[in-house]
Design a protein around this motif. Structure first.
Motif, PDB file in Angstrom:
ATOM      1  N   LYS A 192      -4.679  -7.807  -0.194  1.00 32.79           N
ATOM      2  CA  LYS A 192      -4.865  -6.376  -0.374  1.00 32.79           C
ATOM      3  C   LYS A 192      -6.153  -5.927   0.315  1.00 32.79           C
ATOM      4  N   ASP A 234       1.668  -6.959   2.151  1.00 34.02           N
ATOM      5  CA  ASP A 234       0.459  -7.483   2.768  1.00 34.02           C
ATOM      6  C   ASP A 234       0.156  -8.882   2.250  1.00 34.02           C
ATOM      7  N   ARG A 254       0.842  -1.192   0.000  1.00 32.40           N
ATOM      8  CA  ARG A 254       0.000   0.000   0.000  1.00 32.40           C
ATOM      9  C   ARG A 254       0.882   1.248   0.000  1.00 32.40           C
ATOM     10  N   VAL A 308      -3.025   1.694   4.367  1.00 36.84           N
ATOM     11  CA  VAL A 308      -2.132   1.713   5.515  1.00 36.84           C
ATOM     12  C   VAL A 308      -1.551   3.093   5.641  1.00 36.84           C
TER      13      VAL A 308
END
Length: 307
Positions: free
Chosen positions: A299, A296, A74, A303
């Motif tokens: 998804k 991650d 992110r 963040v």
């Protein structure tokens, strides 16, 4: 929050970009935004804009000793292939963060400078090598390092001396302070060009004979446990050649995990966890990963820069 690329129209960005295109394992999910700054000014602009908009920043270097999870990353991911200048000044070699360590050793050899031959086959970038105090065949970056220019999270560029870097095995202070290495300077010694080249050739031949360079991999997966070598432990545990999905414990060097058939990052992670669990059970040794693992698992959401 998404990175506001429209505020920086002169910088190259790619949105929802597959990071598997850039990692040596050929695995990994997508980056929300991937940035390719060309100058220090552009890099500073990206960092400042991310901070002002509470967007997470991740730097991935040459992505050679890196696993990016399948959920991707992110925020904004920065990659520095445009930062590739290498300069020789007397007995010092200064290389920008995106230059490869291999090219840096070649520049040193051409200038008749010795002290960094050990790194002749390390596939990473200078920034990544400084970040993790990369090493091979008895040498480490700390042995040749003089200083580094580092962009800190507050947008200021600062020079870090050897002492300030707090080097240890596969560690530097950059791993704690959130900085981005812009360049590294190495203090070398005059040497014989032919002897330097011979040593580089010897180490590269050794690497080719022992490491599975014919497959995508993230390099050495685990740190060397005190008093042991990882490869033999994995062999004794009966895991050499073990496959999960498309990832395999290398038959050439058990300390490597190779992508033999469209592996995913999850395949890599599952195999790493199996090895750690088995080595702990069989030998009561906790294997720590040398490879950097980020991103991650899936998804989900955004963040923030403070998370």
């Amino acid at each position: 929050m998404n990175f506001p690329t429209d505020k920086l129209p002169n910088i190259e960005f790619k949105n929802d970009e597959p990071l598997s295109k850039y990692t040596f394992t050929k695995t990994g999910g997508n980056a929300d935004t991937l940035a390719f700054p060309k100058t220090r000014e552009e890099l500073v602009q990206i960092v400042n804009t991310a901070r002002e908009n509470n967007v997470k920043i991740t730097i991935i270097g040459n992505a050679s000793n890196l696993i990016i999870k399948d959920g991707g990353i992110r925020g904004v991911v920065i990659i520095l292939p445009n930062f590739n200048k290498i300069e020789v000044n007397g007995n010092q070699v200064t290389a920008e963060a995106g230059a490869t360590i291999i090219d840096t050793t070649i520049a040193a050899q051409k200038a008749g400078l010795t002290g960094i031959e050990f790194a002749a086959g390390i596939p990473g970038s200078v920034g990544g090598a400084v970040f993790m105090n990369a090493g091979a065949y008895g040498g480490e970056i700390t042995n040749a390092f003089l200083s580094a220019e580092v962009l800190l999270p507050d947008g200021k560029i600062r020079t870090f001396t050897h002492e300030q870097m707090d080097f240890s095995y596969r560690h530097s202070v950059i791993q704690e302070n959130g900085g981005i290495v812009i360049s590294g300077t190495f203090q070398l010694k005059p040497g014989d060009k032919e002897q330097i080249q011979d040593e580089m050739d010897r180490l590269n031949a050794l690497r080719r004979s022992k490491q599975p360079l014919e497959y995508p991999s993230c390099g050495s997966v685990f740190k060397r446990p005190t008093g042991h070598f990882t490869g033999p432990l994995i062999i004794k545990a009966g895991l050499q050649g073990h496959i999960i999905g498309g990832a395999q414990v290398s038959m050439k060097h058990a300390g490597f995990i190779v992508n033999i058939n469209h592996a995913t990052a999850t395949d890599y992670m599952d195999l790493i966890h199996l090895i750690q669990k088995t080595i702990k059970k069989d030998f009561d040794i906790d294997l720590q990963t040398e490879v950097r693992i980020i991103g991650d698992d899936t998804k989900v959401g955004e963040v923030s820069a403070n998370s």
